[in-house]
Design an enzyme around this catalytic site. Sequence first.
Site, PDB file in Angstrom:
ATOM      1  N   ARG A   1       0.904  -1.029  -0.565  1.00 26.54           N
ATOM      2  CA  ARG A   1       0.284   0.766   0.184  1.00 26.54           C
ATOM      3  C   ARG A   1       0.948   1.116   0.057  1.00 26.54           C
ATOM      4  O   ARG A   1       2.103   0.639   0.466  1.00 26.54           O
ATOM      5  CB  ARG A   1      -0.574  -0.202   1.599  1.00 26.54           C
ATOM      6  CG  ARG A   1      -2.031  -1.002   0.775  1.00 26.54           C
ATOM      7  CD  ARG A   1      -3.203  -0.891   2.377  1.00 26.54           C
ATOM      8  NE  ARG A   1      -3.705  -0.154   1.751  1.00 26.54           N
ATOM      9  CZ  ARG A   1      -4.449  -0.280   3.063  1.00 26.54           C
ATOM     10  NH1 ARG A   1      -5.062  -0.718   3.647  1.00 26.54           N
ATOM     11  NH2 ARG A   1      -5.744   1.486   2.878  1.00 26.54           N
TER      12      ARG A   1
ATOM     13  N   ASP B   1     -15.402   3.139   2.008  1.00 27.77           N
ATOM     14  CA  ASP B   1     -15.372   1.582   2.318  1.00 27.77           C
ATOM     15  C   ASP B   1     -16.525   0.676   2.322  1.00 27.77           C
ATOM     16  O   ASP B   1     -16.896  -0.366   2.435  1.00 27.77           O
ATOM     17  CB  ASP B   1     -14.908   1.467   4.006  1.00 27.77           C
ATOM     18  CG  ASP B   1     -13.698   2.521   4.250  1.00 27.77           C
ATOM     19  OD1 ASP B   1     -12.342   2.555   3.444  1.00 27.77           O
ATOM     20  OD2 ASP B   1     -12.783   2.598   5.521  1.00 27.77           O
TER      21      ASP B   1
HETATM   22  C1  S3P Z   1     -10.044   5.430   7.910  1.00 27.65           C
HETATM   23  C2  S3P Z   1     -10.147   6.240   6.470  1.00 27.65           C
HETATM   24  C3  S3P Z   1     -10.084   5.284   5.376  1.00 27.65           C
HETATM   25  C4  S3P Z   1     -10.430   4.858   5.867  1.00 27.65           C
HETATM   26  C5  S3P Z   1     -10.226   3.346   6.446  1.00 27.65           C
HETATM   27  C6  S3P Z   1      -9.773   4.474   7.968  1.00 27.65           C
HETATM   28  C7  S3P Z   1      -8.950   6.136   8.858  1.00 27.65           C
HETATM   29  O1  S3P Z   1      -8.541   5.619   4.771  1.00 27.65           O
HETATM   30  O2  S3P Z   1     -10.676   3.911   4.413  1.00 27.65           O
HETATM   31  O3  S3P Z   1     -10.193   2.487   6.153  1.00 27.65           O
HETATM   32  O4  S3P Z   1      -9.718   5.939   9.725  1.00 27.65           O
HETATM   33  O5  S3P Z   1      -8.421   7.163   8.590  1.00 27.65           O
HETATM   34  P1  S3P Z   1      -8.908   6.622   3.570  1.00 27.65           P
HETATM   35  O6  S3P Z   1      -7.511   7.870   4.856  1.00 27.65           O
HETATM   36  O7  S3P Z   1      -6.563   6.012   2.888  1.00 27.65           O
HETATM   37  O8  S3P Z   1      -8.951   7.151   3.179  1.00 27.65           O
END
Ligand code: S3P
Length: 422
Positions: free
Chosen positions: A116, A309
């Site tokens: 990632r 999500d």
């Molecule tokens: C999250 C942010 C989101 C989400 C992840 C949890 C967080 O990701 O998809 O499941 O807790 O800040 P991204 O910041 O990559 O969009």
Amino acid sequence: MTISPLRGELTIPGDKSISHRCVMFGALAKGTTRVENFLQGADCLSTISCFQSMGISIENNTSRILVHGKGLHGLTAPKSVLDCGNSGTTTRLISGILAAQPFSSRLTGDDSIKKRPMGRIITPLIEMGANITSESGNGCAPLYIRGQNLKGISYCSPVASAQVKSAVLLAGLYAEGITTVTEPYLSRNHTELMLGGFGAKVECNGSTAALTPPKELFAQEIFVPGDISSAAYFLTAAALIPGSELLIKNVGINPTRDGILRVYRDMGADITLLNKRTSSGEPVADILVRGGTFHGTTIRGSIIPALIDELPIIAVAACFAEGETVISDAAELKVKESNRIAVMTEGLAAMGADVTETEDGMIIKGGRPLKSAFIDSCLDHRIAMSFSIAGLLCGDMPHIKGRDCVNISYPDFYKDLKRLMS
Ligand code: S3P
């Protein structure tokens, strides 16, 4: 398998994003932070173990945890590499904190984490003065972080990502001067709300958040709301099975997370919010959902971060809707625990759906009957749960490889599914 209506009540587990932050902010606060309804999912347990490795005492009694914080400058150097498991939130948010510590550290995780993109946090943190390297040189974990003195920056993030925003703001806790993050669209704002609760000054204006470094953070008592991302699975099933009437209790409905409710209402769902209240600074409600029919819609633009999500399960719902659903502006799905555009398209097509993968989303023509297929979850919890609900909705459960990965965010998912189906 007969398809029976879902009826009764359901309490879903605590919010994953908020649970992570309770541990992190509690560790950096003075005093003991008491957290009720903490999510005992593998991701949040990874966060607990990382902070324990940095000298923080955390008592975990099933749904209640006590984080004995040691203040902003109380972390100690970990003796070994910090293992973030499958958790992007752990990896990215901790990196912001580690960038400013008076010690060096290494972060790693499972095979998915090692693919990632971490460049999105490395770039702004380096601009603040951090010393971070991707050890394999591909912009991914393992990361080596040598703590430095940091300076505040004004960062315009190219992606709407709460993990990027939070990593920069957490580094900003230690920086000289104010740290500002602006996103293309506002992403989930739990960090801003919670840091405010812990005593920091965070000013928010549209999609910009500005943090003034505090002298100290102070311990809090937090009740974690149920996770709307986990509620999404049974919400979808109940909304699409005629005769269903399901009350999902105590769910976080923060406007930066409630996109699925807005989209489902637009698609024709019968959803009522009851007992709306605020709990530990977060808006919460009980969600009453009744079975009905859906029609297709278009999902794009500023709503995407508020349901990012949930897009896998929304794609399932679209297969049961009348007409076409177009999802675009969602290229972020490609860099989640799996490439969720590719994996959902492939799996839904294998079940018989009319679905086309696009550069930044999917086009789904609803109404084709689905049937069981072999689905590889790619060890992505949201994929496993989405295809379980697809199976429930078509009355023909798919064979899901790696199905136990639901323990990342919803350890009792299959137990709840079985209970609601009987
Ligand atoms: C999250 C942010 C989101 C989400 C992840 C949890 C967080 O990701 O998809 O499941 O807790 O800040 P991204 O910041 O990559 O969009």
